[in-house]
Write a protein that holds these residues in place. Structure first.
Motif, PDB file in Angstrom:
ATOM      1  N   PHE A  44       0.798  -1.206   0.000  1.00  0.00           N
ATOM      2  CA  PHE A  44       0.000   0.000   0.000  1.00  0.00           C
ATOM      3  C   PHE A  44       0.838   1.267   0.000  1.00  0.00           C
ATOM      4  O   PHE A  44       0.368   2.319  -0.375  1.00  0.00           O
ATOM      5  N   ASP A  45       2.061   1.205   0.470  1.00  0.00           N
ATOM      6  CA  ASP A  45       2.765   2.408   0.875  1.00  0.00           C
ATOM      7  C   ASP A  45       3.837   2.836  -0.111  1.00  0.00           C
ATOM      8  O   ASP A  45       4.363   2.048  -0.870  1.00  0.00           O
ATOM      9  N   PRO A  51       4.349  -0.543   6.382  1.00  0.00           N
ATOM     10  CA  PRO A  51       2.986  -0.744   6.884  1.00  0.00           C
ATOM     11  C   PRO A  51       2.917  -0.592   8.393  1.00  0.00           C
ATOM     12  O   PRO A  51       3.706  -1.180   9.122  1.00  0.00           O
ATOM     13  N   THR A  53       1.320  -0.980  12.154  1.00  0.00           N
ATOM     14  CA  THR A  53       0.493  -1.925  12.897  1.00  0.00           C
ATOM     15  C   THR A  53      -0.257  -1.221  14.029  1.00  0.00           C
ATOM     16  O   THR A  53      -0.778  -1.848  14.918  1.00  0.00           O
ATOM     17  N   SER A  91      -4.375   3.905   1.436  1.00  0.00           N
ATOM     18  CA  SER A  91      -4.647   4.528   2.721  1.00  0.00           C
ATOM     19  C   SER A  91      -3.653   5.653   2.955  1.00  0.00           C
ATOM     20  O   SER A  91      -2.483   5.535   2.600  1.00  0.00           O
ATOM     21  N   GLY A  94      -1.517   3.964   6.017  1.00  0.00           N
ATOM     22  CA  GLY A  94      -1.439   2.526   6.262  1.00  0.00           C
ATOM     23  C   GLY A  94      -2.296   2.056   7.419  1.00  0.00           C
ATOM     24  O   GLY A  94      -2.342   0.879   7.702  1.00  0.00           O
ATOM     25  N   ALA A  95      -2.965   2.965   8.097  1.00  0.00           N
ATOM     26  CA  ALA A  95      -3.863   2.586   9.184  1.00  0.00           C
ATOM     27  C   ALA A  95      -5.061   3.520   9.160  1.00  0.00           C
ATOM     28  O   ALA A  95      -4.964   4.662   8.743  1.00  0.00           O
ATOM     29  N   LEU A 101      -5.477  -3.882  12.738  1.00  0.00           N
ATOM     30  CA  LEU A 101      -4.459  -4.362  11.815  1.00  0.00           C
ATOM     31  C   LEU A 101      -3.780  -5.606  12.373  1.00  0.00           C
ATOM     32  O   LEU A 101      -3.663  -5.775  13.588  1.00  0.00           O
ATOM     33  N   TYR A 143     -11.050  -4.321   4.439  1.00  0.00           N
ATOM     34  CA  TYR A 143      -9.674  -3.912   4.145  1.00  0.00           C
ATOM     35  C   TYR A 143      -8.724  -4.991   4.672  1.00  0.00           C
ATOM     36  O   TYR A 143      -8.734  -5.308   5.865  1.00  0.00           O
ATOM     37  N   HIS A 145      -4.985  -5.771   5.254  1.00  0.00           N
ATOM     38  CA  HIS A 145      -3.645  -5.198   5.326  1.00  0.00           C
ATOM     39  C   HIS A 145      -2.621  -6.290   5.011  1.00  0.00           C
ATOM     40  O   HIS A 145      -2.975  -7.431   4.707  1.00  0.00           O
ATOM     41  N   TYR A 146      -1.355  -5.934   5.059  1.00  0.00           N
ATOM     42  CA  TYR A 146      -0.309  -6.921   4.822  1.00  0.00           C
ATOM     43  C   TYR A 146       0.860  -6.652   5.749  1.00  0.00           C
ATOM     44  O   TYR A 146       0.998  -5.556   6.306  1.00  0.00           O
ATOM     45  N   THR A 174      -7.031  -5.078  -1.006  1.00  0.00           N
ATOM     46  CA  THR A 174      -5.701  -5.235  -0.433  1.00  0.00           C
ATOM     47  C   THR A 174      -4.714  -4.548  -1.366  1.00  0.00           C
ATOM     48  O   THR A 174      -5.108  -3.978  -2.384  1.00  0.00           O
TER      49      THR A 174
END
Length: 300
Positions: A44-45, A51, A53, A91, A94-95, A101, A143, A145-146, A174
């Motif tokens: 995502f970033d 990412p 958490t 996002s 990322g959050a 998450l 959503y 996340h990874y 994702t």
């Protein structure tokens, strides 16, 4: 695996390809496409980010371009066959507010704790997907996340209904894939679905998945979207394609039950970055397989 022909979910089998190059950080922002774009990491970033958490509460940011959320939401598979999807930097940080998450110690979060609002904006040839806190104007979605390889390769959501009711999310989003995989799993304990983002699958993914499932005997494989499905040589340098994935539930005709499908649009890089650090994507050239790949989620 199967590729999509519009008007149906299945088409003749396609040849498998070898896994892509090892994912690395996205290339730097540039004004013109590089002669040979560097491979990028999944997720995502933007470059240099990681990412999160945590559960921070960023405010939704206004997305540039034309709002095409309703067009995408009305027919995600059909829309994706005609437009280039971009899932990088979905996002702001990322959050998201109200979204739990995963961690390496707890790879699954409850789907009910991972509900967001999905929007799509067409800008400079890309349909950029973005997510904001639940309850906004847009498409309700789960959503997923990874986690990067160093944090624990598995991260996902659990408790997705086999047949969501009206008003419940019918879509799972994702990050972009360049070496990772997505697995659909049937949870036999409560007859629901879990979805799993498997980082760096191209290295030793099958053995890793077998090991993960041995620790979760209630989870049974129901479909996987892996680099062999989406990574194919393209362009002057035969660079491997990546994919923009999403998972969607389509209602059945008449009284027939509906169907979850893992969908992936194949893409390659047009330039290293645009507004917000999101790399610009384009359709692959000289592609010998369908642009859209679909994997039906098969639950006995």
């Amino acid at each position: 695996m199967k590729g999509i022909k519009f008007g149906g979910f299945k088409s003749p089998s396609i040849p498998k390809s070898s896994g892509p190059n090892k994912p690395s950080a996205p290339p730097p922002v540039e004004s013109k496409p590089a002669s040979k774009p560097s491979p990028v990491k999944d997720g995502f970033d933007a470059q240099g980010s990681k990412p999160s958490t945590s559960t921070v509460n960023p405010q939704p940011t206004r997305q540039p371009g034309k709002d095409v959320t309703s067009s995408f939401g009305a027919n995600p598979l059909g829309y994706s066959g005609q437009n280039v999807l971009n899932a990088y930097n979905m996002s702001p940080s990322g959050a998201l507010q109200g979204v739990a998450l995963p961690t390496a110690q707890k790879p699954f979060v409850n789907a009910s704790d991972a509900v967001v609002t999905l929007n799509a904006h067409q800008h400079q040839g890309n349909t950029n997907l973005s997510v904001s806190p639940a309850g906004g104007q847009g498409i309700p979605a789960h959503y997923m996340h990874y986690l990067s390889t160093g944090e624990g390769k598995f991260a996902g959501i659990q408790g997705v209904p086999l047949h969501p009711r009206p008003g419940e999310p019918h879509t799972v989003v994702t990050g972009a894939l360049n070496g990772c995989a997505i697995h659909a799993l049937h949870d036999t304990k409560n007859n629901s679905l879990s979805f799993l983002h498997h980082a760096d699958y191209s290295k030793n993914g099958k053995a890793e998945l077998d090991g993960f499932l041995s620790q979760h005997p209630n989870l049974k494989p129901a479909g996987s979207f892996t680099p062999s499905d989406y990574s194919h040589p393209t362009g002057k340098y035969n660079d491997p394609t990546g994919a923009t994935p999403f998972i969607h539930y389509s209602q059945g005709a008449g009284n027939r039950p509906g169907q979850w499908t893992i969908a992936g649009q194949l893409n390659t890089f047009k330039s290293g970055g645009a507004e917000g650090g999101r790399p610009a994507l384009m359709r692959p050239t000289d592609l010998q397989v369908p642009l859209m790949q679909t994997i039906p989620v098969d639950v006995p």
